[in-house]
Design a protein around this motif. Structure first.
Motif, short mmCIF file in Angstrom:
data_model
loop_
_atom_site.label_atom_id
_atom_site.label_comp_id
_atom_site.label_asym_id
_atom_site.label_seq_id
_atom_site.Cartn_x
_atom_site.Cartn_y
_atom_site.Cartn_z
N PRO A 1 18.06 3.97 -7.99
CA PRO A 1 17.12 4.02 -9.12
C PRO A 1 16.04 5.07 -8.85
O PRO A 1 15.77 5.39 -7.69
N CYS A 2 15.42 5.59 -9.90
CA CYS A 2 14.36 6.58 -9.67
C CYS A 2 12.98 5.94 -9.82
O CYS A 2 12.02 6.59 -10.24
N HIS A 3 12.90 4.67 -9.48
CA HIS A 3 11.59 4.03 -9.39
C HIS A 3 11.49 3.32 -8.04
O HIS A 3 12.48 3.18 -7.32
N ASP A 4 10.27 2.87 -7.70
CA ASP A 4 10.05 2.21 -6.41
C ASP A 4 10.33 0.71 -6.55
O ASP A 4 9.73 0.01 -7.38
N LEU A 5 11.26 0.21 -5.72
CA LEU A 5 11.71 -1.19 -5.86
C LEU A 5 10.62 -2.19 -5.51
O LEU A 5 10.53 -3.27 -6.10
N PHE A 6 9.75 -1.85 -4.56
CA PHE A 6 8.67 -2.77 -4.19
C PHE A 6 7.62 -2.84 -5.31
O PHE A 6 7.18 -3.94 -5.70
N PRO B 1 1.32 3.74 0.97
CA PRO B 1 1.59 2.42 0.38
C PRO B 1 2.77 2.46 -0.60
O PRO B 1 3.44 1.45 -0.77
N VAL B 2 3.00 3.58 -1.22
CA VAL B 2 4.15 3.73 -2.11
C VAL B 2 5.22 4.49 -1.33
O VAL B 2 5.01 5.63 -0.90
N ALA B 3 6.37 3.85 -1.14
CA ALA B 3 7.40 4.45 -0.30
C ALA B 3 8.27 5.45 -1.07
O ALA B 3 8.60 6.51 -0.55
#
Ligand code: MN
Length: 287
Positions: free
Chosen positions: A37-42, A73-75
């Motif tokens: 996906p092209c978003h951050d899962l967390f 904080p954002v991976a």
């Protein structure tokens, strides 16, 4: 709540000088198969697990912040969006300082639009910015940064803050030169986010926030987001009319006057009210 990523991709809740290790909360994240996906899962799951994180933090093992290596904080931001010339006094210094403009015409954000930074440029404060690449002047730009928690297109200014998952300190490092911003601001280590993500319920209104950066103890930039040409609400709306915003997308809101060079060995001490302090070392080019 203050959420950090540290050491070997552990997740912590910050409480005072300590971090409560709540890494087990990641067990809820889905395992993914190609295409990713092209978003951050967390960031996607954060609304579902926020209460659990807070509960778990009460009894979780703790470490001193000073003893961990803080990561961004954002991976996995799908994209990192930058705001060019979004403070009037920075526009003035860019217009008058030939070491900054190098003969280029300086346009403010309403004419210049936005720019994108390479995701490969992203580091956390526990890593070091590499200065002097290509033998070029390397400048600091402190900025209020935030991450999108609810995606969308054509977002209205009125609803814009509902799309924010949290706020961070951002450094938009840049080499001076005549190349496109996406080149000059995308070198490895040139996007620093940290020291942790502060959720909107704790951060409050982003329209009147003091911030400052010192280099080796000397104040270089000191301003307040009230001086933004496009404030946070307008930036989100503006960006979402150009790009679909996804959960985990990061926006750097722009830098005020006082940009200046750093060299290997310098220490950048960045502070934003209601977030805290992030110390970032400047290193030389690796051999
Ligand atoms: Mn910038």
């Amino acid at each position: 709540m203050r959420i950090c990523r540290f050491d070997d991709n552990r997740v912590g809740i910050v409480a005072g000088d300590e971090i409560a290790d709540v890494t087990h909360a990641l067990d809820i994240l889905p395992s993914v198969r190609w295409p990713l996906p092209c978003h951050d899962l967390f960031i996607e799951k954060l609304p579902d697990i926020a209460a659990d994180l807070q509960r778990a933090a009460a009894s979780a093992p703790r470490k001193n912040i000073a003893d961990v290596r803080l990561l961004s904080p954002v991976a996995n931001p799908g994209k990192i969006i930058g705001a060019p010339v979004n403070y009037a006094l920075h526009m003035e210094e860019a217009k008058t300082d030939s070491a900054i403009n190098l003969g280029k015409t300086i346009r403010s954000i309403d004419e210049a639009g936005l720019f994108l930074k390479a995701n490969s440029s992203l580091i956390g404060p526990g890593e070091s910015v590499i200065a002097g690449q290509f033998g070029r002047r390397t400048d600091h730009e402190i900025e209020l940064a935030f991450v999108i928690g609810r995606g969308g297109r054509n977002i209205s200014e009125a609803n814009a803050l509902d799309h924010v998952a949290g706020y961070m300190i951002g450094l938009d490092m840049t080499i001076r030169g005549v190349e496109d911003r996406s080149y000059r601001k995308s070198l490895d280590t040139f996007t620093v986010l940290g020291p942790w993500l502060v959720t909107p319920d704790e951060f409050g209104d982003p329209s009147n926030v003091d911030f400052e950066i010192k280099v080796n103890g000397e104040t270089r930039q000191k301003s307040n987001t009230t001086h933004l040409i496009y404030g946070i609400r307008k930036l989100i709306s503006y960006a979402s009319h150009a790009y679909r915003l996804d959960r985990g997308d990061v926006i750097l809101s722009g830098t005020p006057e006082g940009v200046g060079p750093v060299v290997p060995g310098d220490v950048m001490e960045c502070w934003i009210d209601r977030i805290g302090t992030m110390v970032v070392q400047v290193a030389g080019k690796p051999s």
